[in-house]
Enzyme design. Structure first.
Site, PDB file in Angstrom:
ATOM      1  N   TYR A 109      38.334  45.065 171.210  1.00 29.43           N
ATOM      2  CA  TYR A 109      36.845  45.077 170.461  1.00 29.43           C
ATOM      3  C   TYR A 109      35.748  46.099 171.273  1.00 29.43           C
ATOM      4  O   TYR A 109      35.147  46.617 170.883  1.00 29.43           O
ATOM      5  CB  TYR A 109      36.590  43.849 170.115  1.00 29.43           C
ATOM      6  CG  TYR A 109      37.872  43.312 168.710  1.00 29.43           C
ATOM      7  CD1 TYR A 109      37.477  45.218 167.719  1.00 29.43           C
ATOM      8  CD2 TYR A 109      38.483  42.845 168.861  1.00 29.43           C
ATOM      9  CE1 TYR A 109      38.866  44.556 166.526  1.00 29.43           C
ATOM     10  CE2 TYR A 109      39.644  42.954 167.501  1.00 29.43           C
ATOM     11  CZ  TYR A 109      39.548  43.743 166.780  1.00 29.43           C
ATOM     12  OH  TYR A 109      40.101  43.173 165.318  1.00 29.43           O
ATOM     13  N   GLU A 202      58.820  22.394 178.966  1.00 28.70           N
ATOM     14  CA  GLU A 202      59.070  23.774 178.308  1.00 28.70           C
ATOM     15  C   GLU A 202      58.095  23.396 176.557  1.00 28.70           C
ATOM     16  O   GLU A 202      57.130  24.360 176.872  1.00 28.70           O
ATOM     17  CB  GLU A 202      59.687  23.919 177.920  1.00 28.70           C
ATOM     18  CG  GLU A 202      60.250  25.622 177.058  1.00 28.70           C
ATOM     19  CD  GLU A 202      61.282  25.917 176.494  1.00 28.70           C
ATOM     20  OE1 GLU A 202      62.657  25.155 177.336  1.00 28.70           O
ATOM     21  OE2 GLU A 202      61.370  26.458 175.762  1.00 28.70           O
ATOM     22  N   ASP A 254      64.395  23.424 178.061  1.00 30.83           N
ATOM     23  CA  ASP A 254      65.219  23.353 177.516  1.00 30.83           C
ATOM     24  C   ASP A 254      67.053  23.836 177.943  1.00 30.83           C
ATOM     25  O   ASP A 254      66.459  25.184 178.935  1.00 30.83           O
ATOM     26  CB  ASP A 254      65.275  24.136 176.198  1.00 30.83           C
ATOM     27  CG  ASP A 254      64.694  24.286 174.903  1.00 30.83           C
ATOM     28  OD1 ASP A 254      64.270  22.379 175.171  1.00 30.83           O
ATOM     29  OD2 ASP A 254      63.888  24.227 174.356  1.00 30.83           O
TER      30      ASP A 254
END
Lengths: 366, 392
Positions: A109, A202, A254
């Site tokens: 921006y 995680e 995981d």
């Protein structure tokens, strides 16, 4: 209890600022002199094309090869990105001078006020990466940070260096949700700690479970919630925790190819950041959850999807996965075609993972 | 006033005299009866198109509800008035031949041939009659029906007649057509190609083509304006030879003129006998000679347009480039000055000036190049033709 030298740390932050100001100034002089002698200014830096990203065994991470790209203001196809690149440098200089930070979105921006607007944020992100390659530093050094934040919790006291907070200290076990890892955290100095290890986790669920189960006192661990693939600021912080505090880093994800790769990126970086150093912690240890743990601990599991399997094959082609542990685990994924989440341990009770699984895995950190 | 069609002569019903008040020229007022509401659009179109080829005349149209449309004269030039001419031997059929014989006052067939046909002298007359196998001293009115047929048949086959000359034609001409185009279509680019006279079946004809691009009036897409002897043809466009040439025979891509480009094509066929396909006289037959002339004229005009477009393209590219430098170099100067911490801005303006100079040189070179490219189009023509032959 380790007492850390405040004096030495402060010089590090100062030196970093000076280094950034110097590279920005050098760039400015080069372009200025070219213009002043009626030459089209140009910049040359390493190419980030896929063919130029190579794995460096010694550094244990991806690096950029020898081919370069030249961007010159004389070429009308280049002049816009060239101007934008220079604006980014100009904008970074302001940030560093005023000790302010900006997010990637802010940058996008801010450009509009200078008539160098980007088409979309992807374009501005791309050019920020170009600037990193050109100046040989991470965007965080130029005080530009991504939006996403991960969190830290543990017996570690930090001392801020950001304006308005200089010298202020904070105990990172003060808030049970953990503390956000943002610019202020990344640039803070480590004041004191009794931690003996760092556990990068995680997902937020297990991070909270670990705090509740008091892993930070039971195992003297600093806990970090990666929130998926950890942002660079988090990877940078992990590296500092290892190099400055000499703490071993353990990684828990995981049991699927995506989780495995989170551990790998913490250890040896991503191809996207092949132009950067200091974001990797090669001695980090992938504690789990391994593919083989699914069988060993009889975890509830789901079948691998087609995309998961494709990902496994991609990882097998990655030179870093040639090491025996990684290689065998990928093969185990392919053999059983099953995956499990960290939360799967809950079938044995909420504290099973902390009381049984974790101690077994922590043997790997010794 | 009425017209005697057989004699092509006026039948004057009433004659009045009016003061000219110092005005010169010819003024014609025509009043017609018809169904205006149904044909208003075509009538307006007829006037617009007439103004396109008739920029030497003032046109005023007062419609039944009193609305006035005027088309102002825009040029002093006038098209050459056609000269009266005898029929060319190739263009005469048995019917016409018999009519000519009937009105004849010459004593011998040889005399008859030289005084009733276009460009036949004594020598050609003798040679021809020998070819036809008819004695030259025979009296024309004595010719039998069979002999008449033999002569007309021979007229068609005899190859030594001179081609018809074009003094009997009245083309619009480059100036008048060009003026009409500028006035009515206000284009960005226009060109007029006037082909040399030619003939088909003994009838002289001449093709003129105007090609118009862009401007205030044309809309995207190709528009065809057809004229025969300066009369607009408004109906059955798709049956006309010009339509066939434009849509089936011209490869527009080769001239880099996209289908959606605002292009107008004006075709004017001027002849002593325009080969209309029907009695409605609304579209022209595809006689090979006429088709070829239209094709050549359109191609020539398109080559000029193509050249213009490429020149315009390269000039625009240079302008774009300079605009881009003008936008970004000051920014680069500003940012580098700040980064370097210098007190005065770098002297980047010289760089823009140098570049403008280089661009001017480049533009000149580009123009020369486009001329070359224009010249090469002919070569491409040959290549394409060669290819077509290969496939056949």
């Amino acid at each position: 209890m380790i007492k850390l030298s405040k004096q030495k740390s402060k010089t590090t932050a100062e030196a970093r600022k000076e280094k950034v100001e110097k590279v920005l100034n050098d760039l400015g002089h080069k372009v200025y002199n070219d213009l002043d002698s009626s030459r089209f200014p140009s910049v040359t830096f390493a190419s980030r094309s896929v063919s130029n990203i190579v794995y460096d065994k010694k550094l244990q991470q991806f690096i950029l090869g020898s081919s370069t790209v030249k961007r010159t203001a004389g070429n009308i196809k280049h002049i816009r990105p060239f101007t934008q690149l220079l604006w980014l440098a100009y904008f970074s200089k302001k940030l560093v001078e005023e000790k302010k930070t900006s997010t990637l979105r802010d940058v996008y921006y801010s450009a509009q006020a200078f008539d160098v607007e980007f088409q979309d944020q992807a374009e501005s992100d791309e050019l920020i990466t170009d600037l990193e390659v050109l100046l040989g530093g991470a965007r965080e050094e130029f005080n530009v940070y991504p939006e996403e934040r991960s969190a830290i919790f543990g017996n570690l006291t930090i001392e801020y260096t950001v304006p308005g907070y200089e010298g202020k200290k904070l105990d990172l076990s003060a808030h049970p949700d953990g503390m956000m890892i943002g610019p202020a955290m990344t640039t803070a100095e480590f004041a004191d700690t009794d931690a003996e290890m760092v556990l990068a986790i995680e997902k937020g669920g297990l991070f909270t479970r670990f705090i509740e189960e008091k892993v930070h006192t039971k195992y003297k661990a600093i806990l970090i919630n990666c929130a998926g693939q950890p942002p660079r600021a988090t990877r940078y912080l992990l590296r500092r925790l290892h190099s400055e505090l000499k703490l071993p880093i353990g990684i828990l994800c995981d049991a699927d190819p995506w989780g495995a790769h989170i551990a790998m990126v913490i250890k040896s970086g991503s191809a996207n950041a092949a132009h950067l150093r200091d974001l990797t912690t090669p001695s980090g240890v992938w504690l789990g959850v391994w593919a083989s743990d699914i069988q060993k601990y009889k975890l509830p599991s789901d079948p691998l999807t087609e995309i998961d399997i494709k990902r496994v094959y991609e990882l097998k082609a990655d030179p870093r996965y040639k090491e025996k542990l990684w290689h065998d685990e990928l093969d185990t994924f392919l053999k059983y075609k099953r995956k499990s989440e960290q939360e799967a341990f809950s079938r044995y009770g909420l504290s099973y993972i902390v009381d049984t699984y974790l101690p077994e895995k922590l043997e790997l950190l010794k | 006033m009425l017209i005697d069609i057989g004699e092509n002569k006026p039948i004057i019903l009433r004659r009045d005299t009016e003061e000219a008040n110092g005005k010169t020229g010819t003024r014609v007022d025509v009043m017609l009866e018809g169904d205006f509401t149904r044909s208003a659009q075509k009538i307006n179109e007829y006037f617009k198109q007439t103004a396109l080829v008739g920029s030497y005349a003032n046109l005023t149209f007062v419609d039944p509800i009193g609305r006035i449309s005027t088309y102002e004269r825009a040029t002093e030039a006038l098209p050459p008035p056609p000269k009266e001419t005898l029929p060319h031997p190739h263009g005469v059929d048995v019917e016409a031949f018999k009519r000519m014989v009937k009105l004849n006052e010459e004593k011998t067939l040889k005399r008859f041939m030289t005084t009733h046909f276009h460009r036949i002298g004594d020598r050609t007359a003798v040679k021809f009659l020998e070819f036809a196998g008819i004695r030259p001293d025979i009296a024309p009115e004595k010719l039998t029906n069979e002999q008449a047929v033999t002569i007309v048949d021979a007229l068609q086959r005899f190859t030594e007649f001179l081609p018809p000359d074009s003094s009997c034609l009245s083309p619009v001409g480059e100036v008048i057509l060009g003026t009409g185009i500028m006035k009515e279509l206000e284009p960005e680019f226009s060109t007029v190609v006037v082909r040399p006279p030619s003939s088909y079946s003994g009838f002289p004809f001449l093709v003129e083509v105007g090609l118009v691009y862009g401007g205030k009036v044309l809309e995207p897409g190709r528009k065809l304006f057809r004229f025969a002897n300066r009369i607009p043809l408004l109906y059955d466009e798709s049956s006309d030879v010009s339509f066939k040439v434009l849509n089936e025979e011209i490869d527009w891509r080769r001239y880099h003129v996209p289908d959606e480009a605002p292009v107008g094509v004006i075709t004017h066929i001027c002849s002593t006998k325009v080969p209309y396909k029907t009695v409605g006289k609304e579209y022209i037959a595809d006689r090979p000679e006429i088709e070829a002339e239209i094709r050549n004229a359109v191609r020539e005009a398109l080559r000029r347009l193509s050249l213009y477009l490429s020149k315009k393209g390269s000039m625009e590219a240079v302008q774009r480039k300079m605009n881009i430098y003008g936008k970004y170099l000051p920014l680069i100067a500003k940012f580098s000055q700040d980064l370097a911490g210098e007190k005065r801005p770098p002297k980047y303006k010289q760089l823009i000036a140098d570049e403008q100079e280089a661009a001017d040189v480049e533009e000149k070179a580009a123009q020369e190049l486009t001329v070359e490219v224009g010249g090469k189009t002919g070569v491409n023509d040959q290549i394409e033709q060669a290819k077509i032959e290969d496939y056949s």
